[in-house]
Design an enzyme around this catalytic site. Structure first.
Site, PDB file in Angstrom:
ATOM      1  CB  SER A  11      23.614  43.827 -15.424  1.00 42.45           C
ATOM      2  OG  SER A  11      22.849  42.987 -14.596  1.00 42.45           O
ATOM      3  CD  GLN A  12      25.377  37.359 -18.488  1.00 38.17           C
ATOM      4  OE1 GLN A  12      25.026  36.241 -18.171  1.00 38.17           O
ATOM      5  NE2 GLN A  12      25.157  37.861 -19.699  1.00 38.17           N
ATOM      6  CE1 TYR A  57      22.181  34.598 -16.618  1.00 41.81           C
ATOM      7  CE2 TYR A  57      20.706  35.223 -14.851  1.00 41.81           C
ATOM      8  CZ  TYR A  57      21.439  34.264 -15.510  1.00 41.81           C
ATOM      9  OH  TYR A  57      21.434  32.970 -15.044  1.00 41.81           O
ATOM     10  CG  HIS A 105      20.328  46.451 -12.161  1.00 41.06           C
ATOM     11  ND1 HIS A 105      21.538  46.194 -11.551  1.00 41.06           N
ATOM     12  CD2 HIS A 105      20.296  45.642 -13.255  1.00 41.06           C
ATOM     13  CE1 HIS A 105      22.194  45.266 -12.228  1.00 41.06           C
ATOM     14  NE2 HIS A 105      21.461  44.931 -13.263  1.00 41.06           N
ATOM     15  CG  ASP A 130      21.472  47.434  -8.474  1.00 40.46           C
ATOM     16  OD1 ASP A 130      20.505  46.648  -8.586  1.00 40.46           O
ATOM     17  OD2 ASP A 130      22.432  47.451  -9.262  1.00 40.46           O
TER      18      ASP A 130
END
Length: 319
Positions: free
Chosen positions: A183-184, A92, A302, A273
């Site tokens: 992630s994203q 992100y 994360h 996470d």
């Protein structure tokens, strides 16, 4: 064992919390029709960065709503044609990254394509044109407009469109294409494989953009999900629209796209996470009906997970 979320056995059964819009399938059918109607006008521009065993290009194409999208494309030399390809998606607010981190796959005979998400840290264009806030994040972009103007709708379509463009390249075997990202990038990996079901290998790493209401109810609407809190504070401070808002977010919730994936899946998740809570990731993983495997890191959040990228390389080599 320390625990941030549900016990593992509950995670393996968790079915998700966010409401699914009644017209979800029609929504994405309409979106894909719009994507297919676009003249992509693909352009390859030789990059200043070059290496002896691969050609490096800046790739541009036109996505939905006229946005010009950029990706980095590394094409190996002296490899039998057609060969496999891998698409990479970034975290992100970030970008496609440096050229050098594409070279491991290129050295193994893959074409490598890394997309800049529109409006984030790379060179892709964000054409805007939505009603409502554009402040503090892309999840809420378009949330006060029609669902067809949600920004992540467009980003998911960019990823699927790019996969189709790559599959049409004469040097690429359309039956040997994989996608990956953290992630994203993990969320976009799921969406891309769902919207372009010809993708054969799918390797999301702790995927973002899943089960928004669960994030809210865990009081984890911070860090990457902070914009959810911002939206409620500014635009619905008494939560009179809460059900409507989470239902609208359901259009861009990967747990509802996941069942469309046909390629084999290898997913990495850390049980500590706090950025993308494990239950939100399991909400998507548990809905995948294709062959799948989960790599679980109980003490990791994360962050980088030892050995995971090596496992993903071996997974992709099966292409």
């Amino acid at each position: 064992m320390p625990m941030l979320d549900m016990p593992l056995e509950q995670l393996k059964q968790y079915a998700g919390r966010n409401p699914k819009p009644a017209d979800f399938d029609k929504y994405w059918s309409r979106a894909l029709d719009e994507m297919k109607s676009v003249d992509a006008n693909v352009q390859l521009v030789e990059s200043d960065f070059q290496v002896p065993f691969s050609d490096c290009f800046d790739l541009y194409f036109t996505g939905v709503r006229g946005a010009r999208i950029h990706a980095k494309y590394v094409r190996p030399k002296h490899i039998a044609l057609p060969h496999p390809a891998i698409l990479q998606f970034h975290g992100y607010t970030g970008h496609a990254g440096d050229w050098n981190d594409k070279l491991i796959y290129a050295s193994l005979g893959f074409s490598v394509i890394a997309m800049d998400c529109r409006g984030q840290g790379g060179s892709s264009e964000d054409t805007g044109g939505i009603k409502g806030t554009t402040h503090h994040g892309h999840i809420i972009r378009g949330l006060n407009d029609t669902p067809d103007n949600l920004l992540f709708r467009h980003i998911f379509l960019d990823a699927a469109q790019l996969a189709g463009i790559v599959m049409e390249m004469p040097e690429v075997d359309e039956n040997r294409v994989g996608v990956t990202g953290p992630s994203q990038g993990g969320g976009i990996t799921l969406a891309c494989a769902a919207l372009e079901p010809r993708i054969k290998r799918v390797a999301p790493i702790y995927p973002f953009l899943c089960d928004y209401q669960r994030v809210w109810e865990m009081d984890q609407a911070k860090d990457a999900y902070q914009e959810l809190r911002t939206f409620f504070r500014y635009f619905d401070p008494q939560h009179t629209r809460e059900e409507e808002i989470f239902t609208r977010l359901g259009y861009i919730d990967n747990q509802f796209l996941a069942s469309r994936i046909q390629g084999e899946v290898l997913m990495g998740v850390g049980l500590m996470d706090s950025i993308c809570p494990p239950s939100t990731q399991f909400a998507a993983y548990n809905k995948i009906t294709a062959n799948k495997k989960l790599e679980i890191y109980p003490d990791y959040g994360h962050e980088g997970m030892p050995g995971l990228h090596d496992k993903i390389v071996q997974f992709m080599l099966k292409l």
